[in-house]
Design a protein around this motif. Structure first.
Motif, PDB file in Angstrom:
ATOM      1  N   ALA A 179       0.846  -1.199   0.000  1.00  0.00           N
ATOM      2  CA  ALA A 179       0.000   0.000   0.000  1.00  0.00           C
ATOM      3  C   ALA A 179       0.875   1.240   0.000  1.00  0.00           C
ATOM      4  O   ALA A 179       1.754   1.380   0.849  1.00  0.00           O
ATOM      5  CB  ALA A 179      -0.906  -0.004   1.232  1.00  0.00           C
ATOM      6  N   ASN A 180       0.610   2.142  -0.941  1.00  0.00           N
ATOM      7  CA  ASN A 180       1.395   3.367  -1.073  1.00  0.00           C
ATOM      8  C   ASN A 180       0.469   4.539  -1.423  1.00  0.00           C
ATOM      9  O   ASN A 180       0.437   4.993  -2.561  1.00  0.00           O
ATOM     10  CB  ASN A 180       2.467   3.172  -2.153  1.00  0.00           C
ATOM     11  CG  ASN A 180       3.433   4.343  -2.225  1.00  0.00           C
ATOM     12  OD1 ASN A 180       3.497   5.159  -1.324  1.00  0.00           O
ATOM     13  ND2 ASN A 180       4.168   4.416  -3.305  1.00  0.00           N
ATOM     14  N   PRO A 181      -0.297   5.020  -0.429  1.00  0.00           N
ATOM     15  CA  PRO A 181      -1.162   6.165  -0.697  1.00  0.00           C
ATOM     16  C   PRO A 181      -0.346   7.460  -0.711  1.00  0.00           C
ATOM     17  O   PRO A 181       0.827   7.461  -0.343  1.00  0.00           O
ATOM     18  CB  PRO A 181      -2.137   6.141   0.478  1.00  0.00           C
ATOM     19  CG  PRO A 181      -1.323   5.567   1.589  1.00  0.00           C
ATOM     20  CD  PRO A 181      -0.414   4.549   0.939  1.00  0.00           C
ATOM     21  N   THR A 182      -0.983   8.521  -1.121  1.00  0.00           N
ATOM     22  CA  THR A 182      -0.309   9.814  -1.135  1.00  0.00           C
ATOM     23  C   THR A 182      -1.179  10.852  -0.440  1.00  0.00           C
ATOM     24  O   THR A 182      -2.378  10.650  -0.231  1.00  0.00           O
ATOM     25  CB  THR A 182      -0.044  10.286  -2.571  1.00  0.00           C
ATOM     26  OG1 THR A 182      -1.277  10.410  -3.260  1.00  0.00           O
ATOM     27  CG2 THR A 182       0.848   9.313  -3.313  1.00  0.00           C
ATOM     28  N   SER A 183      -0.541  11.957  -0.079  1.00  0.00           N
ATOM     29  CA  SER A 183      -1.245  13.085   0.515  1.00  0.00           C
ATOM     30  C   SER A 183      -0.530  14.353   0.050  1.00  0.00           C
ATOM     31  O   SER A 183       0.567  14.267  -0.502  1.00  0.00           O
ATOM     32  CB  SER A 183      -1.215  12.977   2.045  1.00  0.00           C
ATOM     33  OG  SER A 183       0.090  13.227   2.537  1.00  0.00           O
ATOM     34  N   ALA A 212       2.829  14.311   1.479  1.00  0.00           N
ATOM     35  CA  ALA A 212       3.629  13.128   1.119  1.00  0.00           C
ATOM     36  C   ALA A 212       3.224  12.699  -0.297  1.00  0.00           C
ATOM     37  O   ALA A 212       2.449  11.769  -0.475  1.00  0.00           O
ATOM     38  CB  ALA A 212       3.394  12.006   2.131  1.00  0.00           C
ATOM     39  N   PRO A 213       3.733  13.405  -1.306  1.00  0.00           N
ATOM     40  CA  PRO A 213       3.302  13.159  -2.691  1.00  0.00           C
ATOM     41  C   PRO A 213       3.775  11.820  -3.260  1.00  0.00           C
ATOM     42  O   PRO A 213       4.647  11.156  -2.703  1.00  0.00           O
ATOM     43  CB  PRO A 213       3.911  14.331  -3.457  1.00  0.00           C
ATOM     44  CG  PRO A 213       5.086  14.750  -2.647  1.00  0.00           C
ATOM     45  CD  PRO A 213       4.722  14.466  -1.218  1.00  0.00           C
ATOM     46  N   ALA A 214       3.195  11.468  -4.397  1.00  0.00           N
ATOM     47  CA  ALA A 214       3.500  10.213  -5.083  1.00  0.00           C
ATOM     48  C   ALA A 214       4.947  10.182  -5.556  1.00  0.00           C
ATOM     49  O   ALA A 214       5.480  11.185  -6.034  1.00  0.00           O
ATOM     50  CB  ALA A 214       2.560  10.035  -6.273  1.00  0.00           C
ATOM     51  N   LYS A 215       5.554   9.001  -5.436  1.00  0.00           N
ATOM     52  CA  LYS A 215       6.917   8.800  -5.913  1.00  0.00           C
ATOM     53  C   LYS A 215       6.989   7.721  -6.986  1.00  0.00           C
ATOM     54  O   LYS A 215       7.914   7.679  -7.771  1.00  0.00           O
ATOM     55  CB  LYS A 215       7.831   8.417  -4.749  1.00  0.00           C
ATOM     56  CG  LYS A 215       7.986   9.522  -3.733  1.00  0.00           C
ATOM     57  CD  LYS A 215       8.861   9.100  -2.580  1.00  0.00           C
ATOM     58  CE  LYS A 215       8.928  10.225  -1.561  1.00  0.00           C
ATOM     59  NZ  LYS A 215       9.390   9.779  -0.279  1.00  0.00           N
ATOM     60  N   LEU A 216       6.020   6.814  -6.995  1.00  0.00           N
ATOM     61  CA  LEU A 216       6.054   5.695  -7.933  1.00  0.00           C
ATOM     62  C   LEU A 216       5.645   6.135  -9.331  1.00  0.00           C
ATOM     63  O   LEU A 216       4.613   6.775  -9.520  1.00  0.00           O
ATOM     64  CB  LEU A 216       5.118   4.583  -7.456  1.00  0.00           C
ATOM     65  CG  LEU A 216       5.464   3.955  -6.107  1.00  0.00           C
ATOM     66  CD1 LEU A 216       4.414   2.930  -5.730  1.00  0.00           C
ATOM     67  CD2 LEU A 216       6.840   3.336  -6.148  1.00  0.00           C
ATOM     68  N   ARG A 217       6.446   5.767 -10.309  1.00  0.00           N
ATOM     69  CA  ARG A 217       6.166   6.136 -11.694  1.00  0.00           C
ATOM     70  C   ARG A 217       5.227   5.111 -12.335  1.00  0.00           C
ATOM     71  O   ARG A 217       5.421   3.906 -12.195  1.00  0.00           O
ATOM     72  CB  ARG A 217       7.466   6.251 -12.480  1.00  0.00           C
ATOM     73  CG  ARG A 217       8.329   7.403 -11.972  1.00  0.00           C
ATOM     74  CD  ARG A 217       9.709   7.371 -12.514  1.00  0.00           C
ATOM     75  NE  ARG A 217      10.339   6.109 -12.088  1.00  0.00           N
ATOM     76  CZ  ARG A 217      11.499   5.682 -12.545  1.00  0.00           C
ATOM     77  NH1 ARG A 217      12.163   6.373 -13.438  1.00  0.00           N
ATOM     78  NH2 ARG A 217      12.016   4.555 -12.115  1.00  0.00           N
ATOM     79  N   THR A 267       2.035   8.184  -9.285  1.00  0.00           N
ATOM     80  CA  THR A 267       0.714   7.873  -8.733  1.00  0.00           C
ATOM     81  C   THR A 267       0.826   7.161  -7.394  1.00  0.00           C
ATOM     82  O   THR A 267       1.857   6.588  -7.062  1.00  0.00           O
ATOM     83  CB  THR A 267      -0.082   6.978  -9.706  1.00  0.00           C
ATOM     84  OG1 THR A 267      -1.427   6.849  -9.226  1.00  0.00           O
ATOM     85  CG2 THR A 267       0.518   5.592  -9.830  1.00  0.00           C
ATOM     86  N   ALA A 268      -0.264   7.193  -6.669  1.00  0.00           N
ATOM     87  CA  ALA A 268      -0.434   6.331  -5.500  1.00  0.00           C
ATOM     88  C   ALA A 268      -0.772   4.943  -6.038  1.00  0.00           C
ATOM     89  O   ALA A 268      -1.124   4.795  -7.203  1.00  0.00           O
ATOM     90  CB  ALA A 268      -1.579   6.850  -4.638  1.00  0.00           C
TER      91      ALA A 268
END
Length: 130
Positions: free
Chosen positions: A58-62, A65-70, A110-111
């Motif tokens: 699980a890798n949500p964003t806020s 804490a922005p998205a890192k996954l491409r 994206t998350a």
């Protein structure tokens, strides 16, 4: 990948400070005595879903804490493998499959959540309210 799991791999835990649903989900997994698998990386944590035949990454964003996954190089390729292996994915926004994300830029991020279907559904429910 089995529908049910007792292994969780949380990522971007900093977002739990901003997302009450993610904080509640992390507490749920710990209270239910799920096994924690944490490396901080998508590849080893999702790979575990294949070797153990269960698990959830699980890798949500806020905003803080922005998205890192491409999408093009990480999320979509692993999402395809997870879904073909019987698992489920979530784009972390609408709750839909990561394979439905329209790629508009090479570096688009994206998350995401992927792995055992029941846990991805729990993520969608608790974090996204879907």
């Amino acid at each position: 990948i089995k529908k049910e799991s007792k292994i969780f791999s949380p990522a971007n835990m900093r977002s739990a400070q901003d997302l009450e649903g993610y904080d509640s989900l992390l507490k749920y997994w710990m209270e239910k005595r799920y096994t924690l698998r944490y490396t901080g990386g998508l590849v080893p944590d999702v790979y575990q879903c294949f070797t153990k035949e269960m698990g959830v990454f699980a890798n949500p964003t806020s905003p803080e804490a922005p998205a890192k996954l491409r999408v093009a190089f990480e999320v979509a390729p692993f999402g395809l493998l997870v879904e073909k292996a019987g698992g489920k994915t979530s784009d972390g926004v609408s709750g839909g499959s990561v394979l439905d994300i329209e790629i508009k830029a090479v570096d688009q991020r994206t998350a995401a959540c992927m792995g055992s279907a029941d846990e991805v559904d729990r993520f969608n429910s608790m974090v996204l309210g879907k």
